[in-house]
Design an enzyme around this catalytic site. Sequence first.
Site, PDB file in Angstrom:
ATOM      1  N   ASP A  26       0.845  -1.193   0.000  1.00  0.00           N
ATOM      2  CA  ASP A  26       0.000   0.000   0.000  1.00  0.00           C
ATOM      3  C   ASP A  26       0.881   1.244   0.000  1.00  0.00           C
ATOM      4  OD1 ASP A  26      -2.116   1.713   0.147  1.00  0.00           O
ATOM      5  OD2 ASP A  26      -2.761   1.134   2.164  1.00  0.00           O
ATOM      6  N   ASP A 116      -3.361   2.394  -5.842  1.00  0.00           N
ATOM      7  CA  ASP A 116      -2.203   2.506  -4.954  1.00  0.00           C
ATOM      8  C   ASP A 116      -2.052   1.332  -3.983  1.00  0.00           C
ATOM      9  OD1 ASP A 116      -4.433   3.103  -3.462  1.00  0.00           O
ATOM     10  OD2 ASP A 116      -3.579   4.858  -2.474  1.00  0.00           O
ATOM     11  N   GLU A 117      -2.766   0.230  -4.227  1.00  0.00           N
ATOM     12  CA  GLU A 117      -2.576  -0.926  -3.341  1.00  0.00           C
ATOM     13  C   GLU A 117      -2.944  -2.216  -4.060  1.00  0.00           C
ATOM     14  OE1 GLU A 117      -5.330  -1.520  -0.053  1.00  0.00           O
ATOM     15  OE2 GLU A 117      -6.659   0.010  -0.891  1.00  0.00           O
TER      16      GLU A 117
END
EC number: 2.7.7.7
Length: 411
Positions: A26, A116-117
């Site tokens: 993350d 983003d993860e």
Amino acid sequence: MFVSDSAAVRRPRIQSRAEATILHADLDSFYASVEQRDQRWLRGKPVLVGGGVVLAASYEAKAFGVRTPMNVGQALRLCPHAVVVPPRMSAYAAASEAVFAVFHDTTPLVEGISIDEAFLDVGGLRRISGEPVEIAHRLRAEIATKVGLPISVGIAGTKFLAKVASADAKPDGLRLVEPGRELDFLHPLPVQRLWGVGKVTAAALHANGITRIGQLAELGEPHLRAILGPAAARHLFALAWARDPRRVETGRRRRSIGAQRALGRRGRAPEEIAAYLDGLTDRLGRRLRAADRSCRTVVLRLRFDDFSRATRSHTLLEATDATASIRHAARLLLDTAQPLVTERGLTLIGLSLTNLDDAGPRQLTLPLEPRAENTLDATLDDLRRRFGSTAVTRAALLKTGEGLSVPLLPD
């Protein structure tokens, strides 16, 4: 307060794997980190990304209590020396693409959650790449070197625990939940760390004296069912005992797409709100066709001036990717909700398309007309693809624009 039927009764420690081989990676304060990477003078300073609403805050700003999606004015009262920068969605999309390239170079088993993860399964890579902890260290180093961004990684035997571990590792850290010690890690944490525990559920649990995950686990599912209902009780009780058999899935397409626009607290005329809704419709129709998908259900989401929310949905007779059909359904929903909007005021409008399906061959309906290829939608899509999303826009949006378009993972 409810208590366990028997304090002596202990549940076995059930987990989906005997080894910690699932990584949850993350990126830390993603938008803000990209701005600090690209503008050196912002490094070490509190940074707010956004306009009227904070889309991202650096950890220097979070230290003052700034959170997303807080109003920028409120954020500046908490942190007066923060630097506010406008969002650059194209830069964030490029950074995400570079990060996911590192993910896919690490393992073929990557399940993207957002830009983003992601979850990564490294269980079969020991002979090639080493132990999961070694792989995680290399992953973090590669992203720092190749992309220039900090990332936190959690390692565990289940997806849920890996995600909790990555949050525990922030900022810019690594946390391993060792096999056999899952409950030692999980049970001291607050109940809000369980997936599915929001403000309402947390308040119900706190009212019964349950503040930690361990207390929830010891309570027993029957007593928990009396507080939260059968579905929530079953879900949370399983997570509280670290039971999460889900695998890291690749190639799974999203089940919905959505977009929203914050309107602020100024009063808006009905035609202005309708224009914003048309802009959202255009954007989602474009995304739908770009992914070669069609939708059956249109969902309108509203947030009012008193922070209450409302949702309205309409299911179409047949799946479509035509902007006109989606717009017609969205406008009907807005017309139905207009009395509420007039009474309470509107601060945010959102639109989602659900019940998605592939836009391939489908059963034709009378008058048995096939899907047209040379349509206005196709022409507009081509123009916007070649010259940018603002090359052609609705007249009602000339002064205000379409608003921010948040980058998404490829579908």
